[in-house]
Design a protein around this motif. Structure first.
Motif, short mmCIF file in Angstrom:
data_model
loop_
_atom_site.label_atom_id
_atom_site.label_comp_id
_atom_site.label_asym_id
_atom_site.label_seq_id
_atom_site.Cartn_x
_atom_site.Cartn_y
_atom_site.Cartn_z
N ALA A 193 -59.61 20.80 26.30
CA ALA A 193 -60.39 20.49 27.62
C ALA A 193 -60.43 21.86 28.24
CB ALA A 193 -59.53 19.46 28.37
N SER A 194 -59.41 22.63 28.01
CA SER A 194 -59.38 23.92 28.62
C SER A 194 -60.46 25.03 27.97
CB SER A 194 -58.18 24.55 29.14
OG SER A 194 -57.38 24.96 27.74
N GLY A 195 -60.99 24.65 27.00
CA GLY A 195 -61.62 25.60 26.07
C GLY A 195 -61.03 26.20 24.97
N GLY A 196 -59.68 25.75 24.79
CA GLY A 196 -58.72 26.57 23.50
C GLY A 196 -59.25 26.29 22.29
N ARG A 197 -59.21 26.84 21.40
CA ARG A 197 -59.12 26.45 19.83
C ARG A 197 -58.03 26.38 19.20
NH1 ARG A 197 -63.88 30.93 19.15
NH2 ARG A 197 -62.23 32.24 20.34
N LEU A 198 -57.77 25.49 18.37
CA LEU A 198 -56.49 25.16 17.62
C LEU A 198 -56.78 25.61 16.16
CD1 LEU A 198 -55.63 21.83 19.00
CD2 LEU A 198 -55.09 23.84 20.16
N LEU A 199 -55.60 26.35 16.07
CA LEU A 199 -55.45 26.72 14.28
C LEU A 199 -54.44 25.69 13.86
CD1 LEU A 199 -55.39 30.77 14.41
CD2 LEU A 199 -57.50 29.03 14.16
N VAL A 200 -54.51 25.04 12.98
CA VAL A 200 -53.50 23.87 12.68
C VAL A 200 -53.05 24.07 11.47
CG1 VAL A 200 -53.10 21.28 12.50
CG2 VAL A 200 -54.65 22.45 14.41
N GLY A 201 -51.83 23.73 11.36
CA GLY A 201 -51.03 23.90 9.85
C GLY A 201 -50.24 22.40 9.67
N ILE A 202 -50.13 21.99 8.63
CA ILE A 202 -49.32 20.94 8.60
C ILE A 202 -48.58 21.09 7.07
CG2 ILE A 202 -49.07 18.29 8.47
CD1 ILE A 202 -51.43 17.80 9.99
N ASP A 203 -47.42 21.26 7.05
CA ASP A 203 -46.66 21.80 5.85
C ASP A 203 -45.41 21.04 5.69
OD1 ASP A 203 -48.74 24.09 4.57
OD2 ASP A 203 -48.24 24.21 6.95
N GLU A 204 -44.98 21.18 4.40
CA GLU A 204 -43.29 20.93 4.38
C GLU A 204 -42.62 21.97 4.35
OE1 GLU A 204 -43.00 19.37 0.40
OE2 GLU A 204 -44.15 17.23 0.81
N VAL A 205 -41.62 21.83 5.04
CA VAL A 205 -40.80 23.08 5.20
C VAL A 205 -39.96 23.40 4.23
CG1 VAL A 205 -38.79 23.97 6.86
CG2 VAL A 205 -40.62 22.32 7.82
N GLU A 206 -40.62 24.19 3.23
CA GLU A 206 -39.91 24.79 2.16
C GLU A 206 -40.49 26.10 1.76
OE1 GLU A 206 -41.17 25.00 -1.22
OE2 GLU A 206 -42.72 23.40 -1.21
N ARG A 207 -39.80 26.90 1.32
CA ARG A 207 -40.03 28.38 0.77
C ARG A 207 -41.35 28.73 0.37
NH1 ARG A 207 -38.15 32.58 2.95
NH2 ARG A 207 -36.11 31.76 2.65
N LEU A 208 -41.96 27.80 -0.78
CA LEU A 208 -43.37 27.99 -1.31
C LEU A 208 -44.40 27.71 -0.57
CD1 LEU A 208 -42.50 26.68 -4.87
CD2 LEU A 208 -42.15 29.02 -4.12
N LYS A 209 -44.22 27.05 0.90
CA LYS A 209 -45.41 26.75 1.72
C LYS A 209 -45.77 27.96 2.51
CE LYS A 209 -46.02 22.54 0.40
NZ LYS A 209 -47.20 22.39 -0.43
N GLY A 210 -45.12 29.21 2.61
CA GLY A 210 -45.42 30.30 3.20
C GLY A 210 -45.55 30.00 4.68
N LEU A 211 -44.68 29.45 5.47
CA LEU A 211 -44.88 29.40 6.81
C LEU A 211 -44.59 30.56 7.57
CD1 LEU A 211 -43.30 25.84 7.40
CD2 LEU A 211 -45.65 26.46 7.33
N PRO A 212 -43.35 31.34 7.32
CA PRO A 212 -43.13 32.51 7.81
C PRO A 212 -44.57 33.59 7.73
CG PRO A 212 -41.24 31.92 6.98
CD PRO A 212 -42.32 30.92 6.35
#
Length: 221
Positions: A5-24
């Motif tokens: 509503a404030s005009g922000g844009r979301l970058l979204v990620g949904i991932d399992e928390v494990e090494r191969l998902k590259g979250l860091p």
């Protein structure tokens, strides 16, 4: 919703928390994007927030507890560092599980869906992200070249998640991409999603089995 509503844009990620998902790797690239924007004074104008949902891996066992804790520690360190410098730039939450309905709600709000796995098998989340925004303003999918869907989602921006600058530039590109280009990319990916349903896959699988069965008698002659 308040961010949107404030005009922000979301970058979204949904991932399992494990090494191969590259979250860091994803978080570090987002940090690099913010650093680059700060140098030229455009950090405030980005108007972007990274919303990352971590889900406990489906194959989680006590044997992987140590690796899980290491990944969580790395994630927490980067999230804290980013939010200390740019308060609220990252929203990180960890859930024991997430339903399809919950995922689709998040994908529908995503200006860009970001996937940075360094190796994985079948993952349908990128396909969900494309489908969820089929009848709203077009979004973008940023997809690791190592992801299983990278071969079929031709409208996605493919990246090497190990290359921080490349990934940061891809995230920045999403935020400046014209609506016409975003829509063209979506149309390419929607064509695949619509034409490759579970029933269509099953039909092709049966046809392949029949073809193999018909070849065996000929091979025996």
């Amino acid at each position: 919703d308040d961010l949107l509503a404030s005009g922000g844009r979301l970058l979204v990620g949904i991932d399992e928390v494990e090494r191969l998902k590259g979250l860091p790797l994803k978080l570090i690239a987002f940090e690099q994007l913010l650093c680059s924007a700060s140098k030229d004074g455009s950090a405030a104008s980005l108007g972007a927030t990274l919303v990352q949902v971590g889900v406990k891996a489906r194959n989680f066992t006590p044997a992987v507890q140590a690796d899980y804790e290491t990944v969580v520690s790395e994630i927490s360190e980067v999230v804290l560092r980013i939010n200390n410098r740019w308060p609220g730039a990252v929203i990180y939450m960890e859930l024991p599980t997430i339903t399809l309905a919950q995922r689709l709600q998040l994908w529908r709000r995503a200006y860009a869906a970001v996937f940075t796995s360094v190796r994985e098998g079948l993952n349908t989340y990128p396909l969900e992200a494309v489908f969820a925004r089929r009848n709203v303003e077009p979004g973008v999918v940023v997809l690791s070249e190592f992801a299983s869907c990278s071969r079929v989602l031709n409208g996605a921006i493919r990246v090497n998640p190990w290359h921080t600058l490349e990934l940061a530039e891809a995230l920045g590109r999403c935020l400046t991409m014209s609506e016409a280009e975003r829509d063209a990319r979506r149309q390419r990916d929607m064509e695949f999603v619509i034409n490759n349903t579970a029933s269509a896959w099953a039909e092709r699988f049966v046809l392949d089995l029949q073809a193999v069965a018909e070849e065996k008698p000929r091979d025996a002659q």
